[in-house]
Design a protein around this motif. Structure first.
Motif, mmCIF file in Angstrom:
data_model
loop_
_atom_site.group_PDB
_atom_site.id
_atom_site.type_symbol
_atom_site.label_atom_id
_atom_site.label_comp_id
_atom_site.label_asym_id
_atom_site.label_seq_id
_atom_site.Cartn_x
_atom_site.Cartn_y
_atom_site.Cartn_z
ATOM 1 N N VAL A 32 -34.098 27.334 -66.759
ATOM 2 C CA VAL A 32 -33.928 27.642 -68.135
ATOM 3 C C VAL A 32 -34.609 26.038 -68.452
ATOM 4 O O VAL A 32 -35.309 25.423 -69.237
ATOM 5 C CB VAL A 32 -32.685 27.389 -69.086
ATOM 6 C CG1 VAL A 32 -32.713 26.879 -70.368
ATOM 7 C CG2 VAL A 32 -31.717 28.440 -68.824
ATOM 8 N N ASP A 33 -34.417 25.503 -67.874
ATOM 9 C CA ASP A 33 -34.610 23.417 -67.663
ATOM 10 C C ASP A 33 -35.900 23.847 -67.495
ATOM 11 O O ASP A 33 -36.411 22.662 -67.625
ATOM 12 C CB ASP A 33 -33.531 23.179 -66.511
ATOM 13 C CG ASP A 33 -32.235 22.694 -67.151
ATOM 14 O OD1 ASP A 33 -32.029 22.461 -68.748
ATOM 15 O OD2 ASP A 33 -31.162 22.456 -66.239
ATOM 16 N N ALA A 34 -36.672 24.757 -66.795
ATOM 17 C CA ALA A 34 -37.596 24.305 -65.870
ATOM 18 C C ALA A 34 -38.856 25.315 -66.993
ATOM 19 O O ALA A 34 -39.922 24.482 -67.149
ATOM 20 C CB ALA A 34 -37.736 25.143 -64.839
ATOM 21 N N VAL A 35 -38.585 25.961 -67.758
ATOM 22 C CA VAL A 35 -39.175 26.996 -69.227
ATOM 23 C C VAL A 35 -39.071 26.323 -70.353
ATOM 24 O O VAL A 35 -40.003 26.022 -70.962
ATOM 25 C CB VAL A 35 -38.735 28.270 -68.917
ATOM 26 C CG1 VAL A 35 -39.877 29.027 -70.251
ATOM 27 C CG2 VAL A 35 -39.434 28.907 -67.165
ATOM 28 N N SER A 36 -38.081 25.869 -70.682
ATOM 29 C CA SER A 36 -37.981 25.135 -72.057
ATOM 30 C C SER A 36 -38.785 24.861 -72.262
ATOM 31 O O SER A 36 -39.362 24.124 -73.794
ATOM 32 C CB SER A 36 -36.931 24.924 -72.053
ATOM 33 O OG SER A 36 -35.705 25.995 -72.202
ATOM 34 N N PRO A 37 -39.173 23.172 -71.548
ATOM 35 C CA PRO A 37 -39.925 22.197 -72.317
ATOM 36 C C PRO A 37 -41.622 22.841 -71.825
ATOM 37 O O PRO A 37 -42.126 22.251 -73.117
ATOM 38 C CB PRO A 37 -40.187 20.647 -71.034
ATOM 39 C CG PRO A 37 -38.657 21.134 -70.377
ATOM 40 C CD PRO A 37 -37.984 22.565 -70.184
ATOM 41 N N SER A 38 -41.891 23.580 -71.131
ATOM 42 C CA SER A 38 -42.983 24.430 -71.638
ATOM 43 C C SER A 38 -43.280 25.717 -72.205
ATOM 44 O O SER A 38 -44.092 24.949 -73.840
ATOM 45 C CB SER A 38 -43.284 25.108 -69.835
ATOM 46 O OG SER A 38 -43.695 24.387 -69.243
ATOM 47 N N LEU A 39 -42.656 26.061 -72.513
ATOM 48 C CA LEU A 39 -42.772 26.884 -74.041
ATOM 49 C C LEU A 39 -42.828 25.845 -75.175
ATOM 50 O O LEU A 39 -43.081 26.508 -75.747
ATOM 51 C CB LEU A 39 -41.350 27.612 -73.655
ATOM 52 C CG LEU A 39 -41.314 29.048 -74.869
ATOM 53 C CD1 LEU A 39 -42.608 29.961 -74.628
ATOM 54 C CD2 LEU A 39 -40.140 29.884 -74.760
ATOM 55 N N ALA A 40 -42.059 24.923 -75.458
ATOM 56 C CA ALA A 40 -41.758 24.212 -76.749
ATOM 57 C C ALA A 40 -42.896 23.515 -76.583
ATOM 58 O O ALA A 40 -43.402 23.625 -78.214
ATOM 59 C CB ALA A 40 -40.918 23.037 -76.209
ATOM 60 N N ALA A 41 -43.359 23.155 -75.639
ATOM 61 C CA ALA A 41 -44.754 21.948 -75.597
ATOM 62 C C ALA A 41 -46.381 23.261 -75.929
ATOM 63 O O ALA A 41 -47.045 22.904 -76.764
ATOM 64 C CB ALA A 41 -45.330 21.614 -73.763
ATOM 65 N N SER A 42 -45.236 24.843 -76.017
ATOM 66 C CA SER A 42 -46.698 26.212 -76.359
ATOM 67 C C SER A 42 -46.879 26.377 -77.870
ATOM 68 O O SER A 42 -47.575 26.894 -78.434
ATOM 69 C CB SER A 42 -46.912 26.797 -75.347
ATOM 70 O OG SER A 42 -45.572 27.585 -75.139
ATOM 71 N N LEU A 43 -45.825 25.716 -78.611
ATOM 72 C CA LEU A 43 -45.375 25.677 -79.663
ATOM 73 C C LEU A 43 -46.434 25.538 -80.850
ATOM 74 O O LEU A 43 -47.197 23.876 -80.293
ATOM 75 C CB LEU A 43 -43.834 25.342 -80.081
ATOM 76 C CG LEU A 43 -43.282 25.801 -81.308
ATOM 77 C CD1 LEU A 43 -43.175 27.331 -81.517
ATOM 78 C CD2 LEU A 43 -42.289 25.077 -81.632
ATOM 79 N N PRO A 44 -47.529 26.659 -81.122
ATOM 80 C CA PRO A 44 -48.353 26.171 -81.815
ATOM 81 C C PRO A 44 -48.502 25.496 -83.295
ATOM 82 O O PRO A 44 -47.004 25.655 -84.000
ATOM 83 C CB PRO A 44 -49.058 27.895 -82.005
ATOM 84 C CG PRO A 44 -48.353 28.702 -82.019
ATOM 85 C CD PRO A 44 -47.130 27.977 -81.022
#
Length: 63
Positions: A32-44
């Motif tokens: 969760v800690d690894a994926v959350s920032p990347s997923l949030a950064a990819s939010l258009p």
């Protein structure tokens, strides 16, 4: 649904599912800690008309 609306909605859904997973007993919090920032950064950027009636300062001139 417009392409940007679909991307935005899908990303928000994934973030919500990840948050729910993180609250589960036995969840892999390192994941969760690894994926959350990347997923949030990819939010258009949200499409202007997804949350409004199409009027206001962000609305394009051709509406």
């Amino acid at each position: 649904m417009c392409p940007n609306c679909e991307d935005f909605a899908r990303t928000v859904l994934l973030l919500g599912q990840l948050a729910l997973y993180g609250d589960m007993t036995g969840a892999d919090l390192d994941f969760v800690d690894a994926v959350s920032p990347s997923l949030a950064a990819s939010l258009p950027e949200p499409p202007f008309d997804m949350f409004s009636d199409g009027y206001g300062p962000d609305a394009p001139d051709d509406v």
